[in-house]
Design a protein around this motif. Structure first.
Motif, PDB file in Angstrom:
ATOM      1  N   GLU A   1       0.728  -1.219  -0.039  1.00 24.92           N
ATOM      2  CA  GLU A   1      -0.076   0.067   0.145  1.00 24.92           C
ATOM      3  C   GLU A   1       0.947   1.237   0.058  1.00 24.92           C
ATOM      4  OE1 GLU A   1      -3.792   1.812  -0.109  1.00 24.92           O
ATOM      5  OE2 GLU A   1      -3.193  -0.385  -0.258  1.00 24.92           O
ATOM      6  N   ARG A   2       1.964   1.231   0.882  1.00 30.16           N
ATOM      7  CA  ARG A   2       2.651   2.228   0.693  1.00 30.16           C
ATOM      8  C   ARG A   2       3.653   2.627  -0.524  1.00 30.16           C
ATOM      9  NH1 ARG A   2       5.891   1.633   6.435  1.00 30.16           N
ATOM     10  NH2 ARG A   2       5.279  -0.610   6.055  1.00 30.16           N
ATOM     11  N   ILE A   3       3.944   1.571  -1.108  1.00 28.43           N
ATOM     12  CA  ILE A   3       4.698   1.432  -2.395  1.00 28.43           C
ATOM     13  C   ILE A   3       3.673   2.417  -3.361  1.00 28.43           C
ATOM     14  CG2 ILE A   3       5.833   0.350  -4.330  1.00 28.43           C
ATOM     15  CD1 ILE A   3       6.770  -1.711  -2.199  1.00 28.43           C
ATOM     16  N   ARG A   4       2.611   1.692  -3.461  1.00 30.49           N
ATOM     17  CA  ARG A   4       1.529   2.492  -4.500  1.00 30.49           C
ATOM     18  C   ARG A   4       1.367   4.064  -4.100  1.00 30.49           C
ATOM     19  NH1 ARG A   4      -1.532  -2.087  -2.767  1.00 30.49           N
ATOM     20  NH2 ARG A   4      -1.556  -3.996  -4.461  1.00 30.49           N
ATOM     21  N   PHE A   5       1.448   4.148  -2.677  1.00 28.01           N
ATOM     22  CA  PHE A   5       1.067   5.491  -2.594  1.00 28.01           C
ATOM     23  C   PHE A   5       2.285   6.608  -3.020  1.00 28.01           C
ATOM     24  CE2 PHE A   5       1.495   9.048   0.682  1.00 28.01           C
ATOM     25  CZ  PHE A   5       0.329   9.542   0.431  1.00 28.01           C
ATOM     26  N   ALA A   6       3.385   6.018  -2.484  1.00 33.09           N
ATOM     27  CA  ALA A   6       4.771   6.783  -3.059  1.00 33.09           C
ATOM     28  C   ALA A   6       4.773   6.938  -4.564  1.00 33.09           C
ATOM     29  CB  ALA A   6       5.937   6.161  -2.499  1.00 33.09           C
ATOM     30  N   LYS A   7       4.640   5.928  -5.148  1.00 32.68           N
ATOM     31  CA  LYS A   7       4.757   6.112  -6.686  1.00 32.68           C
ATOM     32  C   LYS A   7       3.422   7.042  -7.096  1.00 32.68           C
ATOM     33  CE  LYS A   7       5.387   3.152 -10.557  1.00 32.68           C
ATOM     34  NZ  LYS A   7       5.274   1.544 -10.992  1.00 32.68           N
ATOM     35  N   GLU A   8       2.597   6.961  -6.611  1.00 30.68           N
ATOM     36  CA  GLU A   8       1.256   7.875  -7.149  1.00 30.68           C
ATOM     37  C   GLU A   8       1.756   9.285  -6.603  1.00 30.68           C
ATOM     38  OE1 GLU A   8      -2.241   6.736  -4.865  1.00 30.68           O
ATOM     39  OE2 GLU A   8      -2.539   4.812  -6.160  1.00 30.68           O
ATOM     40  N   GLN A   9       2.568   9.422  -5.532  1.00 32.72           N
ATOM     41  CA  GLN A   9       2.934  10.776  -5.359  1.00 32.72           C
ATOM     42  C   GLN A   9       4.304  11.355  -6.175  1.00 32.72           C
ATOM     43  OE1 GLN A   9       1.294  12.686  -3.061  1.00 32.72           O
ATOM     44  NE2 GLN A   9      -0.164  10.936  -3.469  1.00 32.72           N
ATOM     45  N   GLY A  10       4.832  10.503  -7.115  1.00 33.08           N
ATOM     46  CA  GLY A  10       5.884  10.867  -7.779  1.00 33.08           C
ATOM     47  C   GLY A  10       7.105  10.400  -7.400  1.00 33.08           C
ATOM     48  N   CYS A  11       7.432   9.623  -6.250  1.00 29.95           N
ATOM     49  CA  CYS A  11       8.568   9.035  -5.629  1.00 29.95           C
ATOM     50  C   CYS A  11       9.322   8.244  -6.687  1.00 29.95           C
ATOM     51  CB  CYS A  11       8.590   8.474  -4.324  1.00 29.95           C
ATOM     52  SG  CYS A  11       7.805   9.825  -3.151  1.00 29.95           S
ATOM     53  N   ARG A  12      10.703   8.284  -6.913  1.00 25.74           N
ATOM     54  CA  ARG A  12      11.261   7.250  -7.884  1.00 25.74           C
ATOM     55  C   ARG A  12      11.622   6.438  -6.806  1.00 25.74           C
ATOM     56  NH1 ARG A  12      15.004   7.167 -12.241  1.00 25.74           N
ATOM     57  NH2 ARG A  12      15.575   5.109 -12.208  1.00 25.74           N
ATOM     58  N   TYR A  13      12.321   6.633  -5.498  1.00 26.08           N
ATOM     59  CA  TYR A  13      13.109   5.694  -4.743  1.00 26.08           C
ATOM     60  C   TYR A  13      12.098   5.740  -3.500  1.00 26.08           C
ATOM     61  CZ  TYR A  13      16.872   6.156  -8.147  1.00 26.08           C
ATOM     62  OH  TYR A  13      17.640   6.138  -9.071  1.00 26.08           O
ATOM     63  N   ILE A  14      12.209   4.302  -2.808  1.00 22.44           N
ATOM     64  CA  ILE A  14      11.629   4.258  -1.405  1.00 22.44           C
ATOM     65  C   ILE A  14      12.694   3.556  -0.623  1.00 22.44           C
ATOM     66  CG2 ILE A  14       9.854   3.199  -0.009  1.00 22.44           C
ATOM     67  CD1 ILE A  14       8.111   3.143  -2.515  1.00 22.44           C
ATOM     68  N   THR A  15      13.003   4.029   0.543  1.00 26.01           N
ATOM     69  CA  THR A  15      13.941   3.261   1.609  1.00 26.01           C
ATOM     70  C   THR A  15      13.041   2.661   2.542  1.00 26.01           C
ATOM     71  OG1 THR A  15      16.145   3.475   2.476  1.00 26.01           O
ATOM     72  CG2 THR A  15      14.507   5.560   2.370  1.00 26.01           C
ATOM     73  N   VAL A  16      13.831   1.863   3.429  1.00 28.53           N
ATOM     74  CA  VAL A  16      13.665   1.548   4.611  1.00 28.53           C
ATOM     75  C   VAL A  16      14.574   0.913   5.340  1.00 28.53           C
ATOM     76  CG1 VAL A  16      12.604  -0.806   3.909  1.00 28.53           C
ATOM     77  CG2 VAL A  16      11.530   0.094   5.817  1.00 28.53           C
ATOM     78  N   THR A  17      14.644   0.889   6.539  1.00 31.10           N
ATOM     79  CA  THR A  17      15.581   0.483   7.608  1.00 31.10           C
ATOM     80  C   THR A  17      15.074  -0.836   8.279  1.00 31.10           C
ATOM     81  OG1 THR A  17      16.942   2.455   7.608  1.00 31.10           O
ATOM     82  CG2 THR A  17      17.543   0.964   9.215  1.00 31.10           C
TER      83      THR A  17
END
Length: 272
Positions: free
Chosen positions: A224-240
């Protein structure tokens, strides 16, 4: 994943984490007068965050050389403030080698690793949505339910204080952060958060209540968060994550690649 400038991306990840933590602490202090967490800038060379029980530093060793006198001044200030017994510095592989030698000379020792993952959203293949559970974007009405769900899920014994809940809820109030609450039927089961700055997003603060674990809800919240970030125009997503955990395996299953390991180095006792 397409070739990227890892140093530039590492700096952006650390800056996103620093900015979000500073703003969360500021909001928490405004909401709870008894909260005694704080932060201090180390002359532009990094940021120290501290509570009475834990003290850690981010952003050190990228650009400006931190000499032994700088580190002594930081440690002396922390000791004077009677903060936690040790300083934990979170160091990336891009850290200045001279700073590493300073830490070695000062007696800092390795404590543990944290894995920093990255996903290029352009390569992500969106799976079919699973309708088994409902995920809502958290608004004012749901913010306390979300904060209690996450605080209880994080705790080891499914108990959480009002202070712990308020600390979690402060992240929801940070501009640029979006929280998600997963429901099974009418019951709240899990929660998660994402922070966005420019074309970079960070997923964090994810927890599932004990009774609902093992049902794939963490994976649902990742998607769900990947979908959201992609819809917001994010190219990269990070997590620790911690290495070798179920969280780390979930990242791999969802297409994340290991970007680097952050080494946590622990100081000798700050007070004798």
């Amino acid at each position: 994943m397409a070739a990227i400038n890892n140093l530039a991306l590492a700096k952006a990840i650390e800056e996103l984490k620093i900015d979000g933590t500073k703003r969360q602490m500021d909001i928490h202090k405004q909401n709870a007068s008894s909260y005694n967490g704080n932060y201090m800038a180390a002359e532009g060379k990094g940021i120290i965050f501290y509570t009475p029980s834990y003290c850690y530093g981010l952003g050190f060793g990228f650009d400006d050389t931190v000499c032994e006198q700088d580190l002594k001044a930081i440690e002396a200030e922390l000791a004077a403030r009677k903060i936690a017994q040790h300083l934990h510095l979170e160091i990336t592989p891009f850290c200045n080698e001279a700073f590493i030698r300073v830490l070695q000379n000062k007696g800092y020792t390795f404590d543990h690793f944290l894995s920093v993952w990255i996903l290029d959203t352009e390569t992500w293949q969106e799976p079919a949505r699973n309708p088994a559970a409902e995920i809502v974007t958290v608004d004012e009405f749901h913010s306390y339910d979300w904060a209690w769900t996450v605080a209880l899920g994080i705790s080891g014994d499914e108990t959480a204080t009002e202070e712990a809940m308020e600390a979690v809820r402060a992240f929801w109030e940070v501009s640029g952060n979006t929280a998600f609450l997963l429901k099974e039927g009418k019951e709240y089961a899990a929660g998660a958060t994402i922070a966005i700055k420019g074309n970079l997003a960070e997923m964090f603060l994810t927890a599932t209540l004990q009774a609902y674990r093992g049902k794939g809800y963490q994976n649902r919240l990742i998607e769900e968060r990947i979908r959201f970030a992609k819809e917001q125009g994010c190219r990269y997503i990070t997590v620790t994550t911690k290495p070798g955990t179920s969280s780390a395996r979930n990242m791999e299953r969802n297409g994340f690649a290991l970007l680097y390991q952050r080494a946590i180095l622990k100081s000798p006792p700050l007070t004798k």
